[in-house]
Design a protein around this motif. Structure first.
Motif, PDB file in Angstrom:
ATOM      1  N   ASN A 141       0.858  -1.195   0.000  1.00 40.17           N
ATOM      2  CA  ASN A 141       0.000   0.000   0.000  1.00 40.17           C
ATOM      3  C   ASN A 141       0.890   1.239   0.000  1.00 40.17           C
ATOM      4  OD1 ASN A 141      -1.910  -1.918   0.360  1.00 40.17           O
ATOM      5  ND2 ASN A 141      -2.873  -1.004   2.152  1.00 40.17           N
ATOM      6  N   LYS A 142       0.549   2.193  -0.855  1.00 40.53           N
ATOM      7  CA  LYS A 142       1.326   3.424  -0.912  1.00 40.53           C
ATOM      8  C   LYS A 142       0.383   4.620  -0.860  1.00 40.53           C
ATOM      9  CE  LYS A 142       4.578   6.136  -3.669  1.00 40.53           C
ATOM     10  NZ  LYS A 142       5.348   6.241  -4.924  1.00 40.53           N
ATOM     11  N   SER A 143       0.712   5.594  -0.021  1.00 44.68           N
ATOM     12  CA  SER A 143      -0.086   6.813   0.066  1.00 44.68           C
ATOM     13  C   SER A 143       0.166   7.668  -1.185  1.00 44.68           C
ATOM     14  CB  SER A 143       0.290   7.597   1.321  1.00 44.68           C
ATOM     15  OG  SER A 143      -0.367   8.853   1.303  1.00 44.68           O
ATOM     16  N   MET A 144      -0.939   8.190  -1.755  1.00 40.32           N
ATOM     17  CA  MET A 144      -0.842   9.038  -2.965  1.00 40.32           C
ATOM     18  C   MET A 144      -1.178  10.498  -2.645  1.00 40.32           C
ATOM     19  SD  MET A 144       0.096   6.768  -5.138  1.00 40.32           S
ATOM     20  CE  MET A 144      -0.127   7.478  -6.761  1.00 40.32           C
ATOM     21  N   ASP A 145      -0.953  10.873  -1.387  1.00 42.42           N
ATOM     22  CA  ASP A 145      -1.251  12.254  -0.994  1.00 42.42           C
ATOM     23  C   ASP A 145      -0.458  13.274  -1.804  1.00 42.42           C
ATOM     24  OD1 ASP A 145      -3.073  11.443   0.853  1.00 42.42           O
ATOM     25  OD2 ASP A 145      -1.692  11.502   2.558  1.00 42.42           O
ATOM     26  N   TYR A 146       0.707  12.849  -2.285  1.00 45.44           N
ATOM     27  CA  TYR A 146       1.538  13.789  -3.052  1.00 45.44           C
ATOM     28  C   TYR A 146       0.826  14.253  -4.340  1.00 45.44           C
ATOM     29  CZ  TYR A 146       2.889  10.416  -6.681  1.00 45.44           C
ATOM     30  OH  TYR A 146       2.883   9.544  -7.733  1.00 45.44           O
ATOM     31  N   ILE A 147      -0.059  13.369  -4.855  1.00 42.31           N
ATOM     32  CA  ILE A 147      -0.811  13.762  -6.058  1.00 42.31           C
ATOM     33  C   ILE A 147      -1.701  14.956  -5.754  1.00 42.31           C
ATOM     34  CG2 ILE A 147      -2.616  13.061  -7.680  1.00 42.31           C
ATOM     35  CD1 ILE A 147      -1.450  10.294  -7.708  1.00 42.31           C
ATOM     36  N   LEU A 148      -2.417  14.889  -4.624  1.00 44.67           N
ATOM     37  CA  LEU A 148      -3.291  15.998  -4.240  1.00 44.67           C
ATOM     38  C   LEU A 148      -2.483  17.268  -4.007  1.00 44.67           C
ATOM     39  CD1 LEU A 148      -5.759  14.229  -1.757  1.00 44.67           C
ATOM     40  CD2 LEU A 148      -6.128  14.824  -4.156  1.00 44.67           C
ATOM     41  N   THR A 149      -1.308  17.089  -3.354  1.00 45.78           N
ATOM     42  CA  THR A 149      -0.452  18.254  -3.100  1.00 45.78           C
ATOM     43  C   THR A 149       0.001  18.894  -4.418  1.00 45.78           C
ATOM     44  OG1 THR A 149       0.323  17.232  -1.050  1.00 45.78           O
ATOM     45  CG2 THR A 149       1.641  19.045  -1.948  1.00 45.78           C
ATOM     46  N   ASN A 150       0.450  18.021  -5.321  1.00 51.39           N
ATOM     47  CA  ASN A 150       0.900  18.526  -6.627  1.00 51.39           C
ATOM     48  C   ASN A 150      -0.250  19.164  -7.408  1.00 51.39           C
ATOM     49  OD1 ASN A 150       3.436  17.626  -6.033  1.00 51.39           O
ATOM     50  ND2 ASN A 150       3.326  15.783  -7.313  1.00 51.39           N
ATOM     51  N   GLU A 151      -1.424  18.546  -7.320  1.00 49.61           N
ATOM     52  CA  GLU A 151      -2.579  19.104  -8.037  1.00 49.61           C
ATOM     53  C   GLU A 151      -2.961  20.469  -7.477  1.00 49.61           C
ATOM     54  OE1 GLU A 151      -5.607  16.141  -7.771  1.00 49.61           O
ATOM     55  OE2 GLU A 151      -4.956  15.083  -9.583  1.00 49.61           O
ATOM     56  N   ASP A 152      -2.907  20.626  -6.171  1.00 43.25           N
ATOM     57  CA  ASP A 152      -3.209  21.940  -5.567  1.00 43.25           C
ATOM     58  C   ASP A 152      -2.214  22.995  -6.033  1.00 43.25           C
ATOM     59  OD1 ASP A 152      -5.342  20.875  -4.240  1.00 43.25           O
ATOM     60  OD2 ASP A 152      -4.278  20.569  -2.344  1.00 43.25           O
ATOM     61  N   THR A 153      -0.929  22.596  -6.050  1.00 41.75           N
ATOM     62  CA  THR A 153       0.106  23.532  -6.525  1.00 41.75           C
ATOM     63  C   THR A 153      -0.137  23.891  -7.998  1.00 41.75           C
ATOM     64  OG1 THR A 153       1.702  22.530  -4.996  1.00 41.75           O
ATOM     65  CG2 THR A 153       2.585  23.897  -6.796  1.00 41.75           C
ATOM     66  N   PHE A 154      -0.442  22.846  -8.784  1.00 36.64           N
ATOM     67  CA  PHE A 154      -0.693  23.041 -10.211  1.00 36.64           C
ATOM     68  C   PHE A 154      -1.880  23.980 -10.436  1.00 36.64           C
ATOM     69  CE2 PHE A 154      -2.932  21.526 -14.071  1.00 36.64           C
ATOM     70  CZ  PHE A 154      -1.957  21.830 -15.009  1.00 36.64           C
ATOM     71  N   LEU A 155      -2.951  23.762  -9.646  1.00 35.37           N
ATOM     72  CA  LEU A 155      -4.142  24.603  -9.769  1.00 35.37           C
ATOM     73  C   LEU A 155      -3.842  26.057  -9.391  1.00 35.37           C
ATOM     74  CD1 LEU A 155      -7.050  22.340  -8.435  1.00 35.37           C
ATOM     75  CD2 LEU A 155      -6.784  23.266 -10.738  1.00 35.37           C
ATOM     76  N   SER A 156      -2.998  26.224  -8.388  1.00 36.62           N
ATOM     77  CA  SER A 156      -2.637  27.587  -7.977  1.00 36.62           C
ATOM     78  C   SER A 156      -1.936  28.324  -9.105  1.00 36.62           C
ATOM     79  CB  SER A 156      -1.726  27.537  -6.740  1.00 36.62           C
ATOM     80  OG  SER A 156      -2.392  26.924  -5.656  1.00 36.62           O
ATOM     81  N   TYR A 157      -0.968  27.628  -9.716  1.00 36.64           N
ATOM     82  CA  TYR A 157      -0.253  28.242 -10.845  1.00 36.64           C
ATOM     83  C   TYR A 157      -1.199  28.487 -12.032  1.00 36.64           C
ATOM     84  CZ  TYR A 157       4.295  27.549  -8.621  1.00 36.64           C
ATOM     85  OH  TYR A 157       5.358  27.614  -7.774  1.00 36.64           O
ATOM     86  N   MET A 158      -2.088  27.508 -12.265  1.00 40.24           N
ATOM     87  CA  MET A 158      -3.032  27.645 -13.374  1.00 40.24           C
ATOM     88  C   MET A 158      -3.998  28.802 -13.141  1.00 40.24           C
ATOM     89  SD  MET A 158      -2.366  25.608 -15.837  1.00 40.24           S
ATOM     90  CE  MET A 158      -3.877  25.650 -16.749  1.00 40.24           C
ATOM     91  N   LEU A 159      -4.400  28.976 -11.883  1.00 36.37           N
ATOM     92  CA  LEU A 159      -5.311  30.071 -11.554  1.00 36.37           C
ATOM     93  C   LEU A 159      -4.644  31.419 -11.800  1.00 36.37           C
ATOM     94  CD1 LEU A 159      -8.062  30.898 -10.447  1.00 36.37           C
ATOM     95  CD2 LEU A 159      -7.081  30.829  -8.140  1.00 36.37           C
ATOM     96  N   ILE A 160      -3.374  31.521 -11.392  1.00 27.90           N
ATOM     97  CA  ILE A 160      -2.626  32.759 -11.647  1.00 27.90           C
ATOM     98  C   ILE A 160      -2.495  32.987 -13.150  1.00 27.90           C
ATOM     99  CG2 ILE A 160      -0.377  33.888 -11.407  1.00 27.90           C
ATOM    100  CD1 ILE A 160      -0.080  32.336  -8.733  1.00 27.90           C
TER     101      ILE A 160
END
Length: 478
Positions: free
Chosen positions: A158-177
């Motif tokens: 089992n591997k946690s994929m929380d990094y995907i959510l973190t990366n997606e939030d960062t990506f969305l922030s840049y995309m929003l700007i």
């Protein structure tokens, strides 16, 4: 503000251009961002699953050959698996062939039986992965095989994929700007385009308004866009034609006034002469009355010709089209004009090459033939000749009227179909023409979708060629 956002504004070309530009700037972001996020998530999961499966396969020999599956202690392997599980912020389970958990990095479920379809499929030799969106964990199941190729257990990572959510939030922030910047630029471009594209149209509108108010008679050439330049050029052509029509109308009214006034003036002079004289001889009285009668006839002819021309000029003028025997009609017209020809010793020859039946308005077509033949007789020399021929093909019938009469000056040929135009005004005066006959003739031929051409030489004669369709086709009104 109310005027700016009126219904008419939303229908304007400026608003539509601005709207298109805004849509082009925003829609790609709205569409592409969710697709990009989904693609990133899918690729990340597939890549991590592949890496986990490869890592699980690398532990296969150690786990199978060390007795790890049967419960033998192996502190080194325990340490390695726990370290891997912690690095993934996850959990590792080793399941034997009876579906019992023999090792657990959390040491919580050892000895328990686990029944899950992915583990069962892996016991059959398949390496699988599953992404649990609820817990945001990736679960990989890899079969453990012996040296004989038999599946003896399953390694579950089992591997946690929380990094995907973190990366997606960062990506969305840049995309929003980025989108804020794009929307701002798009709005600036939209406003600029609105002003740039509508400015020449507004100039054209003001020019047209000036023409309507009669401040000017011509629209300035608009060279901002090729399409507007073409429209401006066409407008000037239309305006020029309208001015020409207005000048023709004024000239027509002037000519009508003059032509109607002339016989009345002559009659008044004759009447005044009779009234101002005493004991007028009966012979002079009769002569004056005959002259008055001639002037009345002339006035009547002018009025009748004008009425014929007006009826043909009406946009809704209708033709009473029937199948007419053209041969018989021409013979009847020539019979009626024969006395006029005999009076001036004019030889009239009619030649028909074949029977012709065509769809025409008999009354209007009679005017065509009558005017052409009567002109050929009247504008001829004594002892001259007039030749009329009739022919046809599968689509048209042709009438040719030629004479060896006075002819038409070269500079007058292109004007003879104009109203009240006379090539030789003095001779026309003697003959008594109104100057409307050929204008009526051309209008009647045009109503039949035909055409007329003329060839002439001064003092040698004239030839008129008429071509009219055998079958009348009514023009569509747009």
């Amino acid at each position: 503000m109310k005027k700016l956002f009126s219904h008419g504004y939303f229908r304007s070309i400026g608003f539509k251009i601005a709207f298109i530009i805004i849509c082009v700037g925003i829609i790609p972001f709205v569409v592409c961002v969710p697709i990009s996020m989904r693609a990133y998530e899918s690729v990340s999961i597939r890549t991590d699953a592949t890496n986990l499966m490869a890592q699980a396969i690398s532990y296969n020999n150690q786990i199978v050959t060390s007795g790890y599956l049967t419960g033998d202690e192996n502190s080194l392997l325990d340490t390695q698996l726990k370290a891997v599980a912690e690095s993934y912020n996850g959990r590792i389970l080793v399941v034997n062939s009876t579906l019992k958990i023999v090792r657990d990095s959390f040491s919580a479920d050892v000895g328990k039986t686990v029944i899950w379809e992915n583990i069962i499929y892996s016991m059959q030799g398949q390496s699988l992965y599953y992404y649990d969106k609820l817990t945001n964990y990736l679960i990989v199941t890899v079969p453990l095989t012996s040296s004989e190729g038999e599946t003896v257990g399953v390694l579950v990572i089992n591997k946690s994929m929380d990094y995907i959510l973190t990366n997606e939030d960062t990506f969305l922030s840049y995309m929003l700007i980025g989108e804020i910047i794009i929307v701002s630029l798009t709005l600036i471009v939209a406003v600029f385009s609105h002003i740039h594209f509508t400015k020449p149209i507004k100039r054209m509108s003001k020019s047209l308004d000036a023409i309507v108010r009669e401040y000017t008679s011509e629209m300035p050439e608009e060279d901002s866009f090729t399409e507007l330049q073409d429209i401006s050029s066409k407008f000037n052509e239309v305006i020029g034609k309208l001015h020409s029509i207005d000048e023709s109308r004024q000239e027509f009214v002037s000519n009508v006034s003059h032509e109607l006034k002339t016989p009345l003036t002559s009659m008044k002079v004759l009447a005044d002469s009779l009234n101002g004289s005493e004991d007028v001889p009966i012979e002079m009285y009769k002569e004056f009355m005959l002259d008055i009668g001639d002037e009345i006839d002339r006035e009547t002819k002018i009025i009748n010709d004008l009425l014929s021309l007006v009826r043909m000029d009406k946009s809704g003028a209708q033709l009473n089209v029937t199948a007419v025997n053209i041969n018989e009609l021409i013979e009847h017209i020539l019979k009626r004009l024969k006395p006029i020809a005999e009076k001036s010793d004019i030889e009239v020859v009619y030649e028909s090459f074949r029977p012709v039946v065509a769809e025409v308005d008999e009354v209007k077509f009679t005017l065509v033939v009558t005017n052409l033949v009567e002109n050929a007789i009247k504008y001829n020399n004594e002892g001259g000749w007039v030749h009329i021929s009739l022919n046809s093909d599968h689509q048209f019938f042709y009438i040719k009227v030629e004479d060896n009469g006075l002819g038409i000056p070269e500079d007058s040929v292109e004007h003879i179909f104009e109203r009240f135009y006379r090539a030789d005004k003095s001779h026309s005066r003697e003959i008594g023409g109104t100057g409307l006959g050929l204008a009526i003739t051309k209008s009647a031929i045009a109503m039949h979708n035909g055409e007329i051409k003329v060839r002439s030489k001064l003092n040698e004669g004239s030839t008129f060629d008429v071509r009219i369709p055998l079958n009348y086709i009514e023009k569509e009104v747009h």
